[in-house]
Design a protein around this motif. Sequence first.
Motif, mmCIF file in Angstrom:
data_model
loop_
_atom_site.group_PDB
_atom_site.id
_atom_site.type_symbol
_atom_site.label_atom_id
_atom_site.label_comp_id
_atom_site.label_asym_id
_atom_site.label_seq_id
_atom_site.Cartn_x
_atom_site.Cartn_y
_atom_site.Cartn_z
ATOM 1 N N ARG A 97 0.818 -1.212 0.000
ATOM 2 C CA ARG A 97 0.000 0.000 0.000
ATOM 3 C C ARG A 97 0.853 1.265 0.000
ATOM 4 N NH1 ARG A 97 -2.547 0.681 6.033
ATOM 5 N NH2 ARG A 97 -0.597 0.543 7.196
ATOM 6 N N TRP A 98 2.125 1.161 0.479
ATOM 7 C CA TRP A 98 3.005 2.327 0.469
ATOM 8 C C TRP A 98 3.544 2.623 -0.932
ATOM 9 C CZ3 TRP A 98 3.316 5.463 4.629
ATOM 10 C CH2 TRP A 98 2.817 4.957 5.835
ATOM 11 N N LEU A 99 3.175 1.790 -1.916
ATOM 12 C CA LEU A 99 3.499 2.045 -3.316
ATOM 13 C C LEU A 99 2.336 2.706 -4.052
ATOM 14 C CD1 LEU A 99 5.133 -1.415 -4.099
ATOM 15 C CD2 LEU A 99 6.344 0.772 -3.967
ATOM 16 N N ASP A 100 1.220 2.818 -3.369
ATOM 17 C CA ASP A 100 0.001 3.362 -3.967
ATOM 18 C C ASP A 100 -0.059 4.880 -3.768
ATOM 19 O OD1 ASP A 100 -2.951 4.232 -3.818
ATOM 20 O OD2 ASP A 100 -3.091 2.220 -4.686
ATOM 21 N N GLU A 101 -0.101 5.629 -4.868
ATOM 22 C CA GLU A 101 -0.083 7.089 -4.793
ATOM 23 C C GLU A 101 -1.278 7.652 -4.027
ATOM 24 O OE1 GLU A 101 2.205 9.232 -5.591
ATOM 25 O OE2 GLU A 101 3.552 7.658 -6.288
ATOM 26 N N SER A 102 -2.442 7.055 -4.206
ATOM 27 C CA SER A 102 -3.630 7.548 -3.500
ATOM 28 C C SER A 102 -3.499 7.331 -1.998
ATOM 29 C CB SER A 102 -4.889 6.857 -4.033
ATOM 30 O OG SER A 102 -4.824 5.459 -3.837
ATOM 31 N N LYS B 160 -1.164 9.972 -0.572
ATOM 32 C CA LYS B 160 -1.842 11.263 -0.429
ATOM 33 C C LYS B 160 -2.644 11.289 0.877
ATOM 34 C CE LYS B 160 -2.186 12.402 -5.355
ATOM 35 N NZ LYS B 160 -3.097 12.605 -6.502
ATOM 36 N N GLU B 161 -3.266 10.166 1.181
ATOM 37 C CA GLU B 161 -4.035 10.071 2.427
ATOM 38 C C GLU B 161 -3.118 10.177 3.644
ATOM 39 O OE1 GLU B 161 -6.036 6.366 2.270
ATOM 40 O OE2 GLU B 161 -7.383 6.944 0.631
ATOM 41 N N ALA C 200 -0.403 14.020 5.892
ATOM 42 C CA ALA C 200 -0.310 14.672 7.204
ATOM 43 C C ALA C 200 0.622 13.902 8.123
ATOM 44 C CB ALA C 200 -1.697 14.798 7.828
ATOM 45 N N LEU C 201 0.541 12.561 8.076
ATOM 46 C CA LEU C 201 1.418 11.731 8.905
ATOM 47 C C LEU C 201 2.865 11.873 8.467
ATOM 48 C CD1 LEU C 201 2.144 9.514 10.926
ATOM 49 C CD2 LEU C 201 1.445 7.825 9.208
ATOM 50 N N ILE C 202 3.110 11.814 7.162
ATOM 51 C CA ILE C 202 4.476 11.934 6.651
ATOM 52 C C ILE C 202 5.066 13.295 7.025
ATOM 53 C CG2 ILE C 202 5.881 12.054 4.563
ATOM 54 C CD1 ILE C 202 3.927 9.987 3.329
ATOM 55 N N ASP C 203 4.282 14.350 6.887
ATOM 56 C CA ASP C 203 4.752 15.689 7.262
ATOM 57 C C ASP C 203 5.097 15.751 8.755
ATOM 58 O OD1 ASP C 203 4.428 16.544 4.682
ATOM 59 O OD2 ASP C 203 2.529 17.587 5.036
ATOM 60 N N LEU C 204 4.282 15.078 9.572
ATOM 61 C CA LEU C 204 4.534 15.068 11.012
ATOM 62 C C LEU C 204 5.832 14.331 11.328
ATOM 63 C CD1 LEU C 204 3.669 15.567 13.958
ATOM 64 C CD2 LEU C 204 2.331 13.450 13.822
ATOM 65 N N LEU C 205 6.064 13.210 10.654
ATOM 66 C CA LEU C 205 7.283 12.434 10.888
ATOM 67 C C LEU C 205 8.533 13.210 10.478
ATOM 68 C CD1 LEU C 205 6.097 8.917 9.662
ATOM 69 C CD2 LEU C 205 6.544 9.606 12.025
ATOM 70 N N THR D 88 -1.664 6.341 15.065
ATOM 71 C CA THR D 88 -1.333 6.323 13.642
ATOM 72 C C THR D 88 -1.142 4.889 13.150
ATOM 73 O OG1 THR D 88 1.030 6.560 14.107
ATOM 74 C CG2 THR D 88 -0.226 8.564 13.736
ATOM 75 N N ASP D 89 -1.503 4.668 11.903
ATOM 76 C CA ASP D 89 -1.341 3.374 11.259
ATOM 77 C C ASP D 89 -0.135 3.444 10.329
ATOM 78 O OD1 ASP D 89 -1.456 1.017 9.862
ATOM 79 O OD2 ASP D 89 -3.482 1.316 9.062
#
Length: 218
Positions: free
Chosen positions: A11-16, A19-20, A23-28, A40-41
């Motif tokens: 699922r970490w290869l899925d662009e959609s 995008k979801e 916010a988590l990636i920005d926080l990390l 967080t998942d």
Amino acid sequence: MRTDKKTLKARWLDESFLKEQKALIDLLLKIDAGKLIENTDMRGTTLSDYSYPVEALAKAYLHNVKMIDCDLQSATIGSYITDSEVKCTDFTEVKFKQASFIKSHFIECNFTKSTINAHFTDAVFEKCDFTNAYFTGGSNFSGLGGVRVKFIGCNFANTVFKSLPLRAVRFVNCTFLSTQFINTDLRGAKATSSIGVDSIQYDRVDANLGKDNYVREE
């Protein structure tokens, strides 16, 4: 029903999906001492020097943070989780590769079936489950392992410690069942009020947690 590893990682290869998770990636990535990462998942993700498939996560900032109720099942982690508090977080089947937990406090975390290749000097693990976990320092210890670590109320059923220093480590109110220490430096280590100490299996160790290093509190 438990999701399989392949699906979690795919699922970490899925662009959609990414995008979801913006916010988590920005926080990390945010450099902010004391930041809170909660509920967080992150199952199946990779946090390391080269974080395929999300390269940006190679710069995940996990120093002096609070992590609560997070799910990192089947993740690969090579990041530094240092000077942090991690509580009620699931690390089931996680592969820690040259990670660092120096001076961090883990409370009620699940490390079942995880592979722990990490530097964890001065860390505290409280009420954590290490059932079927595998601690390894790699060849010639590789500078990994832990000194002055405290394990309090932890479960070490079928846990293996191999090729790493564990000098002056304290095991307090822990449970050992078919636990193995292989090529491990246990000089100065002690177990206090723990269950199953006499059943521990040793192979090529510098010391052990036998009667000379076991303290039963009155």
